[in-house]
Write a protein that holds these residues in place. Structure first.
Motif, PDB file in Angstrom:
ATOM      1  N   PHE A   1      -2.631  -8.711  31.232  1.00 23.86           N
ATOM      2  CA  PHE A   1      -3.409  -7.817  29.955  1.00 23.86           C
ATOM      3  C   PHE A   1      -4.534  -7.912  30.633  1.00 23.86           C
ATOM      4  N   PRO A   2      -5.738  -7.125  30.113  1.00 27.66           N
ATOM      5  CA  PRO A   2      -7.012  -8.084  30.504  1.00 27.66           C
ATOM      6  C   PRO A   2      -7.377  -8.808  30.786  1.00 27.66           C
ATOM      7  N   PRO A   3      -7.725  -9.737  30.114  1.00 31.33           N
ATOM      8  CA  PRO A   3      -8.460 -10.880  30.507  1.00 31.33           C
ATOM      9  C   PRO A   3      -7.859 -11.331  31.461  1.00 31.33           C
ATOM     10  N   ASP A   4      -6.406 -11.282  32.253  1.00 35.16           N
ATOM     11  CA  ASP A   4      -6.065 -11.813  33.722  1.00 35.16           C
ATOM     12  C   ASP A   4      -6.247 -11.097  34.976  1.00 35.16           C
ATOM     13  N   PHE A   5      -6.486  -9.833  34.721  1.00 36.69           N
ATOM     14  CA  PHE A   5      -7.019  -9.373  35.539  1.00 36.69           C
ATOM     15  C   PHE A   5      -8.199 -10.395  36.174  1.00 36.69           C
TER      16      PHE A   5
ATOM     17  N   GLU B   1       1.318  -1.532   0.037  1.00 33.19           N
ATOM     18  CA  GLU B   1       0.423  -0.630  -0.123  1.00 33.19           C
ATOM     19  C   GLU B   1       0.864   0.869   0.079  1.00 33.19           C
ATOM     20  N   ASN B   2       2.057   0.920   0.418  1.00 33.48           N
ATOM     21  CA  ASN B   2       2.477   2.416   0.731  1.00 33.48           C
ATOM     22  C   ASN B   2       2.426   3.800   1.226  1.00 33.48           C
ATOM     23  N   PRO B   3       2.505   3.081   2.801  1.00 36.68           N
ATOM     24  CA  PRO B   3       1.398   4.807   2.957  1.00 36.68           C
ATOM     25  C   PRO B   3       1.429   5.292   3.437  1.00 36.68           C
ATOM     26  N   ASP B   4       2.078   6.561   3.594  1.00 36.10           N
ATOM     27  CA  ASP B   4       2.966   7.810   4.025  1.00 36.10           C
ATOM     28  C   ASP B   4       2.566   7.639   5.172  1.00 36.10           C
ATOM     29  N   LEU B   5       2.048   7.141   6.371  1.00 33.49           N
ATOM     30  CA  LEU B   5       2.377   7.908   7.528  1.00 33.49           C
ATOM     31  C   LEU B   5       1.106   6.095   8.446  1.00 33.49           C
ATOM     32  N   ILE B   6       2.244   5.271   9.023  1.00 31.81           N
ATOM     33  CA  ILE B   6       1.103   4.493   9.751  1.00 31.81           C
ATOM     34  C   ILE B   6       1.612   5.125  11.086  1.00 31.81           C
ATOM     35  N   LEU B   7      -0.442   5.479  11.755  1.00 33.94           N
ATOM     36  CA  LEU B   7      -0.657   4.725  13.352  1.00 33.94           C
ATOM     37  C   LEU B   7      -0.499   3.456  13.758  1.00 33.94           C
ATOM     38  N   THR B   8      -0.515   3.244  14.929  1.00 36.73           N
ATOM     39  CA  THR B   8      -1.031   2.385  16.221  1.00 36.73           C
ATOM     40  C   THR B   8      -0.746   2.716  17.348  1.00 36.73           C
ATOM     41  N   HIS B   9      -1.031   1.881  17.966  1.00 35.88           N
ATOM     42  CA  HIS B   9      -1.958   1.437  19.381  1.00 35.88           C
ATOM     43  C   HIS B   9      -1.467  -0.054  20.098  1.00 35.88           C
ATOM     44  N   SER B  10      -1.768   0.848  21.617  1.00 38.12           N
ATOM     45  CA  SER B  10      -2.258   0.215  22.928  1.00 38.12           C
ATOM     46  C   SER B  10      -1.316  -1.211  22.615  1.00 38.12           C
ATOM     47  N   ALA B  11      -0.425  -1.040  23.479  1.00 36.41           N
ATOM     48  CA  ALA B  11       0.238  -1.353  24.024  1.00 36.41           C
ATOM     49  C   ALA B  11       1.854  -2.494  23.071  1.00 36.41           C
ATOM     50  N   PRO B  12       3.037  -2.370  24.227  1.00 33.33           N
ATOM     51  CA  PRO B  12       4.167  -2.259  23.211  1.00 33.33           C
ATOM     52  C   PRO B  12       3.934  -3.878  22.345  1.00 33.33           C
ATOM     53  N   GLU B  13       3.129  -4.847  23.067  1.00 33.00           N
ATOM     54  CA  GLU B  13       3.333  -6.148  22.116  1.00 33.00           C
ATOM     55  C   GLU B  13       2.796  -5.215  20.816  1.00 33.00           C
TER      56      GLU B  13
ATOM     57  N   ARG C   1      -9.447  -6.658  52.592  1.00 32.12           N
ATOM     58  CA  ARG C   1      -9.526  -6.065  53.067  1.00 32.12           C
ATOM     59  C   ARG C   1      -8.109  -5.295  52.421  1.00 32.12           C
ATOM     60  N   LEU C   2      -7.841  -4.828  51.140  1.00 36.30           N
ATOM     61  CA  LEU C   2      -7.906  -4.154  50.499  1.00 36.30           C
ATOM     62  C   LEU C   2      -8.978  -2.698  50.679  1.00 36.30           C
ATOM     63  N   LYS C   3      -8.101  -1.565  51.080  1.00 37.13           N
ATOM     64  CA  LYS C   3      -8.389  -0.237  50.887  1.00 37.13           C
ATOM     65  C   LYS C   3      -8.170   0.337  49.145  1.00 37.13           C
ATOM     66  N   ILE C   4      -7.320   0.355  48.686  1.00 36.14           N
ATOM     67  CA  ILE C   4      -6.907  -0.273  46.739  1.00 36.14           C
ATOM     68  C   ILE C   4      -6.670  -0.221  46.205  1.00 36.14           C
ATOM     69  N   MET C   5      -7.076  -0.834  45.033  1.00 39.15           N
ATOM     70  CA  MET C   5      -6.470  -1.711  44.066  1.00 39.15           C
ATOM     71  C   MET C   5      -6.950  -0.806  42.453  1.00 39.15           C
ATOM     72  N   GLN C   6      -5.278  -0.295  42.624  1.00 40.31           N
ATOM     73  CA  GLN C   6      -5.214   0.275  41.812  1.00 40.31           C
ATOM     74  C   GLN C   6      -4.841  -1.438  39.849  1.00 40.31           C
ATOM     75  N   MET C   7      -5.298  -0.600  38.917  1.00 41.04           N
ATOM     76  CA  MET C   7      -4.881  -1.211  37.605  1.00 41.04           C
ATOM     77  C   MET C   7      -4.762  -0.219  36.967  1.00 41.04           C
ATOM     78  N   ALA C   8      -3.457  -0.618  35.632  1.00 43.92           N
ATOM     79  CA  ALA C   8      -3.314  -0.443  34.680  1.00 43.92           C
ATOM     80  C   ALA C   8      -3.137  -1.287  33.561  1.00 43.92           C
ATOM     81  N   LYS C   9      -3.454  -1.103  32.482  1.00 41.92           N
ATOM     82  CA  LYS C   9      -3.609  -1.922  30.843  1.00 41.92           C
ATOM     83  C   LYS C   9      -4.921  -2.619  31.543  1.00 41.92           C
ATOM     84  N   ALA C  10      -5.202  -3.688  32.708  1.00 39.27           N
ATOM     85  CA  ALA C  10      -6.746  -3.935  32.056  1.00 39.27           C
ATOM     86  C   ALA C  10      -7.173  -2.477  33.348  1.00 39.27           C
TER      87      ALA C  10
END
Length: 431
Positions: free
Chosen positions: A249-253, A107-119, A268-277
């Motif tokens: 990963f979202p399915p792992d949480f 396709e020879n694109p002028d620009l490629i955009l990509t997102h979401s996680a190093p994978e 017993r936790l006061k805070i459950m902090q997530m990232a990625k999931a």
């Protein structure tokens, strides 16, 4: 505590996100014409697999952008049509690399955009660097992107590939500010996988948390898609942590969190902090009562006071439009991905000619764009090829009214002082 919501198995999780129905090879729309006056943008991301939730809003987003840009865009006095080609990585780094090479060659694109996680962003970016094709990416800690690809501070390691996103400094700022709003014993358990995200977080964030006065309990890395988190749960329970922070990963949480509830840790936790999931309402709905009070960083929200040039909408309009058109609740990935196209339009103007790849590459280190996630400015570092975007603090609460079960409230705004908070931050409370 009981819940009438069926357990969130990995199979059901994939089904909620559309699963294989969202998978697709290269798909282009050439209704805008072809030739030297066509700005051709490739858009590559996960629409299926364990990261497929990040691409669940892509169909609506791309349709909205295509409609808004159907008349073309003015690039320094030249009217250009915009063509968008999409591809699904299926959450597979090997496939991500291959479909990027295929897109460049066919396709020879002028620009490629990509997102979401190093994978996703790392293999796509590596293929673009090898294929001499400009690339912009977002939604992965910048350290995981930069150091994970062999970036060397103090030099321009990459010519063609650039990334903007949050990083360890944003997480530290968010956690210091938000966690300090509650009275805790400052003991923090960490659930961090053995992957690019996890390696970057372990190296950058954990020492900084300790230097800020938090006692970190790190039982060690685990493998993605694990079925048993007993070792981590026991370590957190034995240490008496009040806070757990995770980057799965979202399915792992839900696997971890249901086991944590079964073994008495969650209560017993006061805070459950997530990232990625924990970024998406569908995850909370599937968890039922276990979703109430969970915390996540917020990189996009309809309440953010920014606009998207590519969609022609304010953030509030973008979120409302998505809900009206799809019957699904807005998702953070919607605005973050829109910001890529906002940056792509700004880059075309600042480069002068988007058909000139050398000019595009030369403009990327100086790119400054107003986007749906705020100002993206590569002139400010922190390293060459990377710019930092911010995080607000979010907490999932049961919705008081409206059609949705949960709402993502803004409860802290260290990176975005101009953002109005929508709720007070409260500790976890089951029952």
């Amino acid at each position: 505590m009981t819940s009438h919501t069926p357990p969130l198995t990995r199979r059901r999780f994939t089904g909620l996100m559309g699963g294989a129905a969202l998978a697709a090879p290269l798909i282009g729309t050439r209704a805008f014409g072809q030739g030297s006056n066509v700005y051709k943008i490739g858009y590559i991301g996960p629409r299926s697999g364990p990261l497929g939730i990040f691409g669940a809003a892509d169909t609506y987003l791309i349709d909205t952008i295509r409609a808004n840009l159907a008349g073309g865009v003015d690039v320094n006095g030249t009217q250009m049509q915009v063509e968008i080609i999409t591809a699904d990585t299926q959450s597979d780094p090997v496939r991500a690399s291959q479909i990027t090479r295929d897109m460049i060659n066919s396709e020879n694109p002028d620009l490629i955009l990509t997102h979401s996680a190093p994978e996703t962003v790392n293999p796509v970016s590596d293929a673009c660097e090898a294929g001499a094709t400009p690339c912009l990416s977002t939604v992965a800690p910048w350290e995981a992107y930069y150091f994970g690809r062999g970036g060397r501070p103090g030099e321009q390691t990459f010519k063609w590939t650039f990334h903007y996103s949050f990083g360890s400094g944003n997480f530290l700022n968010l956690y210091n500010g938000q966690w300090s709003l509650l009275d805790t014993n400052r003991k923090v358990g960490t659930l961090i996988p053995s992957d690019a995200d996890g390696n970057a977080i372990r190296a950058g964030l954990l020492p900084a948390l300790e230097q800020s006065g938090w006692e970190v309990i790190d039982p060690g890395p685990y493998e993605n898609m694990s079925q048993d988190f007993t070792t981590h749960i026991n370590a957190f329970r034995d240490a008496g942590v009040d806070i757990v922070v995770c980057f799965p990963f979202p399915p792992d949480f839900p696997v971890f969190w249901r086991q944590a509830a079964q073994r008495g840790l969650a209560q017993r936790l006061k805070i459950m902090q997530m990232a990625k999931a924990g970024l998406f309402a569908a995850e909370m709905e599937a968890l039922g009562d276990l979703g109430h009070g969970l915390c996540t960083g917020v990189y996009w929200h309809p309440a953010f006071p920014f606009n998207s040039v590519a969609t022609g909408l304010s953030n509030a309009e973008l979120g409302a439009g998505y809900e009206a058109a799809t019957g699904r609740q807005w998702a953070q990935a919607l605005g973050a991905s829109a910001s890529l196209f906002d940056a792509a339009l700004a880059l075309a103007t600042q480069a002068g000619d988007p058909k000139d790849k050398e000019a595009m590459a030369a403009a990327l280190p100086m790119l400054r764009a107003e986007t749906a996630v705020g100002t993206v400015d590569f002139n400010t570092g922190p390293v060459a090829n990377c710019a930092v975007s911010g995080l607000a603090g979010g907490q999932w609460n049961k919705a008081s009214d409206g059609p949705w079960q949960f709402q993502l409230d803004l409860v802290s705004n260290a990176d975005f002082p101009q953002i109005e908070l929508t709720a007070d931050f409260r500790p976890l409370a089951f029952g």
